[in-house]
Design a protein around this motif. Structure first.
Motif: not given
Length: 427
Positions: A388-391, A411-414
């Motif tokens: 996930p993108l970091p904070p 890679v996705d919309s999440f």
């Protein structure tokens, strides 16, 4: 007339004469140099003369080696700056070449036409620390007038005693040095330094320019577009400039940068080719007939025109505000470290530039289009890993931070991203 040795032949010849027992140039110290010089003298005492001409601040010997009996006296010195080691090893390679090929027509001409004096390591205390200055903290190359350093006094005394017709001042240059505005690395730079602020010419400086032209013609086929001319501003305190005033014009050779993970061997080969080509031309008398225009048309260097790594057009987060698209520039330099109780040379990197870097070149360029660059998190990160993108607080890329980054592709919309590249330099 003996035809000059082709540059590519010299490039290949280096591997046959380079001593295999030397450490990498940045780890060569005075004991290595002294041992190599004594080995050559002991193997051929009729060829090499070795003399201790001074001592450094900390008492390390400053050794002058001589070969040849010709009327043209030359003085070569290296590593005034302790973290600029390439030419020290290259000089040892030249001496080995003379030893092994002394009976060849080319080297025999050297010995009859030239008397070559060399100080391969002028700043052994700085070399021990891998630092620019000597143990007093003084830049020896800014000590030509004050002569506060024993190393500078030694060089001045040697020059005054020998009265050489030409000097060779051998250095390494910053890895940020580009050839003009081309964005290409200045892998070798040359200069015939001025002897006054007006940058006037006299016969000595014209002679030095011709030798620089010879070096250009030798190297250009090997490194097209990667040879520059060093800044020719007059520096009133520098040795090269003052030697010209004292009657010894000089040729400055600056080695590096080289765009490969292992730059030492290519840099040594090029410096070897430059030195051998220059000495051949002087021994044969062909340097006198070189075209000065070939020197004066060499493009000047751009001192901060090159990055080690450039990521173009990536998505970046600053300390405040929304993400923006910017270029990220990393500069790198070599540093001395201790690893498992032994010295080693590592490559350190820092984020130096951020924003529009379209006017800069780099030894490596990465297309960051559609990618996000953030600092590396703690722990292991591998290419191909999905994260996930970091904070927000952990996404900030700023200048002067260590170049420890990861390049991410969504890679996705999440909000998940795949690690495309991990950038990590030594600390």
């Amino acid at each position: 007339m003996i035809v000059p040795t082709p540059s590519r032949e010299l490039l290949d010849l280096w591997a046959d004469v380079h001593p295999g027992d030397l450490p990498p140039p940045a780890l060569v110290r005075q004991p290595h140099v002294g041992a190599a010089l004594r080995r050559l003298r002991d193997a051929a005492p009729e060829l090499f003369h070795l003399e201790e001409v001074g001592r450094s601040v900390e008492g390390r010997p400053l050794e002058l080696v001589r070969f040849g009996q010709g009327p043209l006296h030359l003085l070569l010195w290296s590593q005034m700056h302790g973290d600029e080691p390439s030419a020290t090893t290259a000089l040892l390679d030249v001496l080995e070449y003379v030893h092994r090929h002394r009976h060849s027509p080319r080297v025999a001409r050297w010995l009859s036409s030239l008397t070559v004096h060399a100080l391969p390591l002028l700043n052994p205390d700085g070399a021990e620390r891998f630092q620019r200055r000597n143990a007093q903290g003084i830049d020896i190359n800014r000590d030509a007038l004050a002569l506060q350093t024993p190393e500078g006094r030694t060089l001045k005394a040697v020059r005054d005693r020998l009265q050489p017709a030409l000097g060779f001042n051998l250095h390494d240059q910053s890895w940020r040095t580009a050839v003009g505005d081309t964005g290409r690395p200045a892998s070798i730079s040359v200069l015939a330094p001025p002897f006054d602020a007006a940058r006037n010419d006299n016969p000595g400086r014209v002679f030095a320019k011709k030798v620089c032209a010879v070096i250009r013609d030798a190297l250009e086929p090997l490194i097209p577009g990667q040879l520059g001319r060093f800044d020719d501003s007059f520096e009133a305190r520098a040795f090269g400039d003052n030697l010209g005033r004292w009657g010894t014009p000089t040729v400055l050779i600056e080695t590096g940068p080289w765009p490969s993970p292992e730059p030492d061997e290519p840099m040594l080969r090029l410096t070897f080719v430059a030195l051998v080509s220059a000495l051949e031309s002087l021994a044969q008398g062909s340097a006198e007939h070189a075209d000065v225009g070939r020197y004066e048309s060499i493009p000047f260097n751009r001192s901060n025109g090159l990055l080690h790594l450039l990521i173009r057009g990536a998505r970046v987060f600053g300390e405040a505000g929304d993400a923006f698209v910017a270029d990220i520039g990393v500069v790198a330099q070599r540093a001395l470290r201790q690893r498992q109780g032994a010295p080693c040379i590592v490559l350190t990197g820092t984020v130096e530039e951020l924003g529009d870097l379209s006017v800069l070149g780099a030894m490596e360029v990465v297309d960051g289009s559609g990618l996000t660059v953030v600092p590396l998190p703690p722990g292991d990160v591998t290419v191909g890993q999905v994260l996930p993108l970091p904070p927000r607080s952990a996404r900030v890329v700023r200048t002067e931070q260590p170049a420890e980054l990861m390049v991410l592709r969504p890679v996705d919309s999440f909000g998940n991203h795949r690690v495309e590249r991990v950038i990590r330099y030594e600390r």
